[in-house]
Design an enzyme around this catalytic site. Structure first.
Site, mmCIF file in Angstrom:
data_model
loop_
_atom_site.group_PDB
_atom_site.id
_atom_site.type_symbol
_atom_site.label_atom_id
_atom_site.label_comp_id
_atom_site.label_asym_id
_atom_site.label_seq_id
_atom_site.Cartn_x
_atom_site.Cartn_y
_atom_site.Cartn_z
ATOM 1 N N ARG A 1 -11.999 -52.655 -25.985
ATOM 2 C CA ARG A 1 -10.972 -51.643 -26.464
ATOM 3 C C ARG A 1 -10.528 -50.604 -25.142
ATOM 4 O O ARG A 1 -11.656 -50.351 -24.390
ATOM 5 C CB ARG A 1 -11.487 -50.678 -27.390
ATOM 6 C CG ARG A 1 -11.739 -51.546 -28.896
ATOM 7 C CD ARG A 1 -10.281 -51.738 -29.253
ATOM 8 N NE ARG A 1 -10.102 -52.397 -30.598
ATOM 9 C CZ ARG A 1 -9.868 -53.823 -30.614
ATOM 10 N NH1 ARG A 1 -9.866 -54.476 -29.865
ATOM 11 N NH2 ARG A 1 -9.896 -54.194 -32.096
ATOM 12 N N GLU B 1 -1.611 -48.108 -26.586
ATOM 13 C CA GLU B 1 -0.678 -49.565 -26.501
ATOM 14 C C GLU B 1 0.260 -49.422 -27.551
ATOM 15 O O GLU B 1 0.103 -48.934 -28.523
ATOM 16 C CB GLU B 1 -1.986 -50.772 -26.705
ATOM 17 C CG GLU B 1 -2.901 -50.726 -25.817
ATOM 18 C CD GLU B 1 -3.962 -51.875 -26.265
ATOM 19 O OE1 GLU B 1 -4.794 -51.998 -25.467
ATOM 20 O OE2 GLU B 1 -3.979 -52.281 -27.581
ATOM 21 N N HIS C 1 -3.045 -57.224 -23.732
ATOM 22 C CA HIS C 1 -3.950 -57.392 -25.068
ATOM 23 C C HIS C 1 -3.503 -58.641 -25.746
ATOM 24 O O HIS C 1 -3.299 -58.642 -27.007
ATOM 25 C CB HIS C 1 -3.653 -56.119 -26.070
ATOM 26 C CG HIS C 1 -4.574 -55.897 -27.033
ATOM 27 N ND1 HIS C 1 -4.914 -54.732 -27.627
ATOM 28 C CD2 HIS C 1 -5.589 -56.849 -27.579
ATOM 29 C CE1 HIS C 1 -5.960 -54.709 -28.466
ATOM 30 N NE2 HIS C 1 -6.458 -56.103 -28.380
#
Length: 317
Positions: free
Chosen positions: A236, A265, A284
């Site tokens: 994370r 994000e 991601h």
């Protein structure tokens, strides 16, 4: 039974079928749901499936027909679990589906840092090898993994998978983890965080974001690292203080970083890591191989099936 998928595009952009859910009820799939659309789209649905669409306590309490929330991911911090319990709503997640793909991405990032495969490929296509006077050229230092020490922060399922791959590369593996077990000991030597920071040539973050880990990688912990260490983060983004990491990259204290996640994000234009030296990104996507997403879909459908049968599994509420 009415089933609503609030943000189906992330898991299934069109390359898989929703049939396992269609067989279980009247299914409606939305690609994405903005905050002000969420409650309207839930309506009188008993079943909600969400990946990253936030289900706050207010939303949960305003959906009287709601009986079940299936999170289409492992992390479930987007759901107000306390409110779900209060309303008697079962919440499930999908554990373990992305272990292989995340571990693979750790080494995709690390190998790119060590070999700059993409940069050299671009150089060849630009004609550099054709015009070279020598049979070989290198634009960057090339690094071996064999003999290096890999420090794993978070030796859970993914951390263990990373450790096994590292050993195949001939790396020494050490780990800092809040829980320890025999399986972990077979993969890595447990050490303190300070020892891990001091000894590791490469540090990979494979822990959850929680009050103990948010901001863990900061100017103070970076100062304890080996000069020239490499940092990999597929966990994370909030675990890393991004200004501090950018500063360490720009001074060379950290040789390079490979990041699949950032604190906010999608990434914002002003993120300091965008202009930092030797920082590479993937957007991601460590979880998102087709095989991984297929596993997620299958487990989520099974979770719902078991709930309907009255024997819910993978319950987090």
């Amino acid at each position: 039974m009415r089933i609503v998928v609030l943000d189906g595009y992330a898991l299934n952009p069109g390359d898989m079928s929703w049939k396992d859910f269609e067989e279980q009820g009247d299914l409606t799939v939305y690609e994405r749901s903005a905050g002000d659309e969420t409650l309207q789209r839930i309506g009188d649905a008993e079943i909600i499936l969400t990946n990253k669409t936030v289900l706050s306590g207010g939303i949960i309490k305003s959906a009287p027909a709601l009986k079940y929330i299936g999170v289409l991911a492992t992390g479930y911090n987007i759901v107000d679990i306390a409110a779900a319990k209060e309303q008697g709503v079962i919440v499930t997640n999908v554990p373990g589906y992305s272990t292989a793909s995340v571990a693979q991405t750790v080494f995709a990032l690390l190998l790119e840092i060590c070999l700059h495969t993409g940069d050299h490929n671009n150089a060849v296509h630009a004609g550099r090898w054709i015009s070279s006077k020598d049979f070989s050229f290198r634009d960057y230092p090339l690094l071996d993994l064999a003999g290096k020490t890999l420090g794993i922060i978070g030796l859970g399922t993914i951390g263990k998978a990373v450790a096994r791959i590292a050993k195949a590369f001939g790396m020494e593996t050490i780990a800092y983890s809040r829980s320890q077990n025999e399986e972990g000991k077979s993969c890595a030597d447990y050490v303190s965080l300070d020892e891990l920071l001091a000894r590791s040539d490469v540090i990979t973050l494979n822990c959850a974001a929680n009050p103990d880990t948010i901001g863990m990688i900061n100017k103070n912990t970076i100062a304890k690292m080996k000069d020239g260490a490499i940092l990999i983060n597929t966990a994370r983004g909030t675990i890393v203080a991004e200004e501090d990491l950018a500063a360490a990259l720009n001074t060379g204290k950290i040789y390079a970083a490979g990041l699949d996640v950032i604190s906010e994000e999608p990434m914002k234009a002003g993120n300091p890591l965008l202009t930092a030296k030797n920082c590479i990104f993937t957007p991601h996507f460590a979880w998102a191989t087709q095989d991984s997403r297929k596993r997620c879909m299958e487990i989520a459908a099974s979770n719902l099936r078991e709930f309907i049968k009255g024997s819910p599994v993978n319950v987090v509420s």
